[in-house]
Design an enzyme around this catalytic site. Structure first.
Site, PDB file in Angstrom:
ATOM      1  N   CYS A 168      54.841  43.802  22.813  1.00 40.53           N
ATOM      2  CA  CYS A 168      54.129  45.087  22.835  1.00 40.53           C
ATOM      3  C   CYS A 168      53.756  45.536  21.423  1.00 40.53           C
ATOM      4  O   CYS A 168      52.607  45.881  21.156  1.00 40.53           O
ATOM      5  CB  CYS A 168      54.993  46.154  23.507  1.00 40.53           C
ATOM      6  SG  CYS A 168      54.313  47.801  23.361  1.00 40.53           S
ATOM      7  N   CYS A 192      50.282  45.463  23.192  1.00 45.40           N
ATOM      8  CA  CYS A 192      49.755  46.821  23.406  1.00 45.40           C
ATOM      9  C   CYS A 192      49.316  47.534  22.123  1.00 45.40           C
ATOM     10  O   CYS A 192      48.228  48.109  22.083  1.00 45.40           O
ATOM     11  CB  CYS A 192      50.812  47.694  24.076  1.00 45.40           C
ATOM     12  SG  CYS A 192      51.774  46.857  25.330  1.00 45.40           S
ATOM     13  N   LYS A 232      46.466  45.795  20.127  1.00 46.80           N
ATOM     14  CA  LYS A 232      45.326  45.825  21.048  1.00 46.80           C
ATOM     15  C   LYS A 232      44.685  47.212  21.071  1.00 46.80           C
ATOM     16  O   LYS A 232      43.473  47.364  20.947  1.00 46.80           O
ATOM     17  CB  LYS A 232      45.816  45.413  22.448  1.00 46.80           C
ATOM     18  CG  LYS A 232      44.801  45.384  23.561  1.00 46.80           C
ATOM     19  CD  LYS A 232      44.556  46.688  24.270  1.00 46.80           C
ATOM     20  CE  LYS A 232      45.709  47.399  24.870  1.00 46.80           C
ATOM     21  NZ  LYS A 232      46.263  46.840  26.078  1.00 46.80           N
ATOM     22  N   TYR A 290      44.000  41.741  32.887  1.00 48.67           N
ATOM     23  CA  TYR A 290      44.077  42.810  31.881  1.00 48.67           C
ATOM     24  C   TYR A 290      43.585  42.310  30.512  1.00 48.67           C
ATOM     25  O   TYR A 290      42.721  42.894  29.885  1.00 48.67           O
ATOM     26  CB  TYR A 290      45.530  43.223  31.658  1.00 48.67           C
ATOM     27  CG  TYR A 290      46.209  44.116  32.655  1.00 48.67           C
ATOM     28  CD1 TYR A 290      46.356  45.467  32.402  1.00 48.67           C
ATOM     29  CD2 TYR A 290      46.771  43.613  33.819  1.00 48.67           C
ATOM     30  CE1 TYR A 290      47.049  46.303  33.269  1.00 48.67           C
ATOM     31  CE2 TYR A 290      47.460  44.428  34.700  1.00 48.67           C
ATOM     32  CZ  TYR A 290      47.598  45.776  34.415  1.00 48.67           C
ATOM     33  OH  TYR A 290      48.284  46.579  35.274  1.00 48.67           O
ATOM     34  N   GLU A 316      40.133  43.312  28.653  1.00 51.15           N
ATOM     35  CA  GLU A 316      40.251  44.205  27.495  1.00 51.15           C
ATOM     36  C   GLU A 316      39.640  43.573  26.249  1.00 51.15           C
ATOM     37  O   GLU A 316      38.881  44.222  25.511  1.00 51.15           O
ATOM     38  CB  GLU A 316      41.728  44.543  27.236  1.00 51.15           C
ATOM     39  CG  GLU A 316      42.305  45.456  28.311  1.00 51.15           C
ATOM     40  CD  GLU A 316      43.771  45.814  28.097  1.00 51.15           C
ATOM     41  OE1 GLU A 316      44.228  46.772  28.726  1.00 51.15           O
ATOM     42  OE2 GLU A 316      44.466  45.128  27.311  1.00 51.15           O
ATOM     43  N   HIS A 363      37.715  73.580  34.139  1.00 49.65           N
ATOM     44  CA  HIS A 363      36.280  73.365  34.023  1.00 49.65           C
ATOM     45  C   HIS A 363      35.792  73.632  32.603  1.00 49.65           C
ATOM     46  O   HIS A 363      36.287  74.557  31.963  1.00 49.65           O
ATOM     47  CB  HIS A 363      35.571  74.334  34.989  1.00 49.65           C
ATOM     48  CG  HIS A 363      34.101  74.127  35.053  1.00 49.65           C
ATOM     49  ND1 HIS A 363      33.521  73.048  35.692  1.00 49.65           N
ATOM     50  CD2 HIS A 363      33.083  74.868  34.542  1.00 49.65           C
ATOM     51  CE1 HIS A 363      32.214  73.137  35.575  1.00 49.65           C
ATOM     52  NE2 HIS A 363      31.922  74.226  34.887  1.00 49.65           N
ATOM     53  N   GLU A 415      38.415  67.402  36.871  1.00 46.65           N
ATOM     54  CA  GLU A 415      38.400  68.473  37.870  1.00 46.65           C
ATOM     55  C   GLU A 415      37.929  67.950  39.225  1.00 46.65           C
ATOM     56  O   GLU A 415      38.248  68.521  40.276  1.00 46.65           O
ATOM     57  CB  GLU A 415      37.534  69.656  37.413  1.00 46.65           C
ATOM     58  CG  GLU A 415      36.052  69.379  37.315  1.00 46.65           C
ATOM     59  CD  GLU A 415      35.265  70.605  36.838  1.00 46.65           C
ATOM     60  OE1 GLU A 415      35.339  71.650  37.504  1.00 46.65           O
ATOM     61  OE2 GLU A 415      34.578  70.496  35.807  1.00 46.65           O
TER      62      GLU A 415
HETATM   63  P1  NDP Z   1      46.810  38.577  34.483  1.00 45.48           P
HETATM   64  O1  NDP Z   1      47.784  38.031  35.440  1.00 45.48           O
HETATM   65  O2  NDP Z   1      46.469  40.018  34.508  1.00 45.48           O
HETATM   66  O3  NDP Z   1      45.455  37.772  34.625  1.00 45.48           O
HETATM   67  C1  NDP Z   1      45.399  36.385  34.537  1.00 45.48           C
HETATM   68  C2  NDP Z   1      43.978  35.962  34.800  1.00 45.48           C
HETATM   69  O4  NDP Z   1      43.825  34.580  34.538  1.00 45.48           O
HETATM   70  C3  NDP Z   1      43.553  36.193  36.234  1.00 45.48           C
HETATM   71  O5  NDP Z   1      42.216  36.600  36.232  1.00 45.48           O
HETATM   72  C4  NDP Z   1      43.705  34.807  36.859  1.00 45.48           C
HETATM   73  O6  NDP Z   1      42.842  34.581  37.910  1.00 45.48           O
HETATM   74  C5  NDP Z   1      43.330  33.919  35.694  1.00 45.48           C
HETATM   75  N1  NDP Z   1      43.934  32.600  35.761  1.00 45.48           N
HETATM   76  C6  NDP Z   1      45.235  32.294  36.001  1.00 45.48           C
HETATM   77  N2  NDP Z   1      45.417  30.968  35.956  1.00 45.48           N
HETATM   78  C7  NDP Z   1      44.226  30.418  35.679  1.00 45.48           C
HETATM   79  C8  NDP Z   1      43.771  29.097  35.510  1.00 45.48           C
HETATM   80  N3  NDP Z   1      44.589  28.048  35.626  1.00 45.48           N
HETATM   81  N4  NDP Z   1      42.457  28.890  35.239  1.00 45.48           N
HETATM   82  C9  NDP Z   1      41.611  29.935  35.134  1.00 45.48           C
HETATM   83  N5  NDP Z   1      41.983  31.213  35.286  1.00 45.48           N
HETATM   84  C10 NDP Z   1      43.282  31.449  35.552  1.00 45.48           C
HETATM   85  O7  NDP Z   1      47.353  38.111  33.061  1.00 45.48           O
HETATM   86  P2  NDP Z   1      47.000  38.553  31.583  1.00 45.48           P
HETATM   87  O8  NDP Z   1      47.237  37.331  30.778  1.00 45.48           O
HETATM   88  O9  NDP Z   1      45.674  39.212  31.502  1.00 45.48           O
HETATM   89  O10 NDP Z   1      48.113  39.621  31.279  1.00 45.48           O
HETATM   90  C11 NDP Z   1      49.488  39.341  31.520  1.00 45.48           C
HETATM   91  C12 NDP Z   1      50.213  40.582  31.947  1.00 45.48           C
HETATM   92  O11 NDP Z   1      50.410  41.422  30.830  1.00 45.48           O
HETATM   93  C13 NDP Z   1      49.465  41.444  32.960  1.00 45.48           C
HETATM   94  O12 NDP Z   1      49.683  41.042  34.268  1.00 45.48           O
HETATM   95  C14 NDP Z   1      50.022  42.793  32.699  1.00 45.48           C
HETATM   96  O13 NDP Z   1      51.166  42.957  33.475  1.00 45.48           O
HETATM   97  C15 NDP Z   1      50.360  42.771  31.232  1.00 45.48           C
HETATM   98  N6  NDP Z   1      49.350  43.489  30.442  1.00 45.48           N
HETATM   99  C16 NDP Z   1      49.168  44.833  30.636  1.00 45.48           C
HETATM  100  C17 NDP Z   1      48.233  45.532  29.906  1.00 45.48           C
HETATM  101  C18 NDP Z   1      48.033  46.977  30.154  1.00 45.48           C
HETATM  102  O14 NDP Z   1      48.904  47.594  30.754  1.00 45.48           O
HETATM  103  N7  NDP Z   1      46.919  47.559  29.725  1.00 45.48           N
HETATM  104  C19 NDP Z   1      47.402  44.874  28.905  1.00 45.48           C
HETATM  105  C20 NDP Z   1      47.658  43.471  28.795  1.00 45.48           C
HETATM  106  C21 NDP Z   1      48.602  42.821  29.532  1.00 45.48           C
HETATM  107  P3  NDP Z   1      43.153  35.074  39.428  1.00 45.48           P
HETATM  108  O15 NDP Z   1      42.799  36.532  39.475  1.00 45.48           O
HETATM  109  O16 NDP Z   1      42.240  34.226  40.260  1.00 45.48           O
HETATM  110  O17 NDP Z   1      44.594  34.799  39.665  1.00 45.48           O
END
Ligand code: NDP
Length: 452
Positions: A43, A48, A51, A178, A182, A435, A440
């Protein structure tokens, strides 16, 4: 039997630091914490915090354009990336030091080493020191996962993105979660030409369909080229950068390819499996509602347990563990109705059930409004805000709230209090609007747009 420490925490991220501090300062335990990298964890050091600072940096060009539309005589020059990066690194140094001080002030002994578990009551540091310990807490977090394919070593992950020497001109982001979404927005805002490849039909799977559709539309309108149903077959190094060959046969060149395809729990080499600590299908440490593993003296919190992978959740889990084991206050971390925000542009704030999930659960009413907020409308932009409530037709409880727009993260935090308290649609309705604001609309939606 006496031990060197009552608690040995492995991992100095959000969950580990909180648990160590509470166990020591409030539980009176003798606590040590080992961290092999920088104090603060994902984080603070590579997630976080940096980022969000990059999100702020990336928002200025649009603000400058808006300022011009409002009559200001201003002009944005190019971003001085090394200057920004230098400030970012200094800020992370400051935060890391603050984490260290917090632990020291709480009486926690810090070891800047990797630690492994030797037996249920023994840990060993990379420098060879060994300690007997009553309880062990594994809080080692996760690491980016990049699938194996030809040229995958050419891709970078979110770990490296903060350390780029120069800002790329063309970036490919792979993933639709995410982090991918982002960073697509951040780099686009910083002036990078961005393509985002996602294997599924729509980015941000798991969020409310209408909300993620609105985010994706706005991202595309902001200039991000989103390619759904697209995967990479291979990456090759070429004179001008990296060539990405997609499964549909198309080829494109980039300076940077960022893979954000999920994160895996950090368990490898800790020595857990040999001790009989149960590991789940995704490599996560399996714990019960008290964060206890299948070996009674070993607990685990945070991303390494792959429950809800968010910093505030890891903090709650770490705190609940310390309360339970060291303060005599049995506490379970509450994983129900956890709000989150995706810091895309526009932001997406969300709590509770999506329309799709709620429809499967029973009769629901959907209240939603999408409009152009006055600030950006005045500046001539077409951005739209979404305010949406998912309401149970029987109990009248608000089951879900989804907000897309500027400061959606800030708004959802407040809406989350009401939703968590079990507020009904009528509770929202009898709250007088503030407002003129965007939020709102949350208390002025009279008629459902859909019922199921
Ligand atoms: P996520 O699980 O959110 O997303 C992973 C993405 O990668 C999905 O779109 C998934 O597709 C895709 N994917 C997975 N495997 C493959 C593959 N083999 N080939 C191609 N695409 C693939 O993970 P992130 O890495 O974005 O983030 C990890 C975690 O960190 C999040 O789940 C969240 O909990 C946390 N996080 C939170 C944030 C916040 O609160 N703002 C910011 C950043 C991270 P599919 O949808 O098809 O599974």
């Amino acid at each position: 039997m006496t031990f060197d420490y009552d608690l040995f925490v492995i991992g100095g991220g959000s969950g580990g630091v909180r648990a160590a501090r509470i166990a020591s300062a409030e539980g009176g335990a003798k606590v040590a914490l080992a961290e092999e990298s920088r104090m603060g964890g994902t984080c603070v050091i590579r997630g976080c915090v940096p980022k969000k600072l990059m999100v702020f940096a990336s928002e200025y060009p649009e603000m400058m354009a808006d300022a011009q539309a409002y009559g200001w005589d201003v002009q944005a020059g190019p971003l001085d990336w090394p200057k920004f990066r230098g400030k970012l690194e200094a800020e992370l140094d400051r935060l890391e030091a603050a984490y260290r001080n917090t632990l020291k002030n709480a009486g926690v002994t810090i070891f800047d080493h990797r630690a492994v578990v030797v037996d249920p009551h023994r840990v060993r540091l990379a420098d060879g020191q060994e300690f007997s310990v009553k309880h062990i807490l594994i809080a080692t977090g996760g690491r980016p996962f990049v699938p194996e394919f030809p040229g995958s070593d050419l891709a970078i992950t979110s770990n490296e993105i903060f350390h780029l020497q120069t800002l790329p001109k063309r970036a490919l982001i792979v993933g639709g979660g995410y982090i991918a979404s982002e960073f697509a927005c951040i780099l686009n805002g910083l002036g990078v030409e961005v393509k985002q490849y996602y294997r599924g039909a729509q980015i941000l799977r798991g969020f409310d369909d209408e909300a993620r559709g609105q985010v994706a539309n706005q991202m595309a309108a902001n200039g991000i080229s989103i390619h759904c149903g697209t995967a990479i077959e291979r990456l090759t190094k070429v004179a001008g950068g990296i060539c990405a060959i997609a499964t549909d046969g198309t080829e494109a060149e980039f300076d940077v390819v960022l893979y954000a395809t999920g994160r895996n729990p950090n368990v490898a080499g800790l020595g857990l499996e040999a001790l009989g600590v149960k590991i789940g299908r995704k490599g996560e440490i399996v714990v019960d509602e008290w964060s206890q593993t299948s070996v009674p003296s070993i607990y685990a919190v945070g991303d390494v347990t792959d429950r809800i992978n968010l910093t505030p959740v890891a903090i709650r889990e770490g705190h609940a563990f310390a309360d339970t084991v060291f303060r005599g206050v049995p506490t379970k971390a509450d994983h129900e109705l956890v709000a989150s925000a995706v810091f895309t542009q526009p932001e997406l704030g969300s709590i509770g059930l999506s329309e799709e999930a709620a429809r499967d659960a029973g009769p629901v009413e959907i209240y939603a409004t999408s409009f152009r907020p006055m600030r950006s409308l005045f500046a001539g932009r077409q951005d739209k805000v979404l305010m949406k409530l998912v309401v149970c037709a029987d109990t009248r409880r608000v089951l879900g709230c989804h907000i897309v727009g500027p400061n959606a993260g800030e708004m959802i935090q407040l809406a989350a209090i009401a939703v968590k308290m079990g507020a009904t649609k009528e509770d929202f309705d009898r709250t007088v609007a503030v407002h003129p604001t965007m939020s709102e609309e949350l208390v002025t939606m009279r008629k459902p747009v859909r019922t199921f």
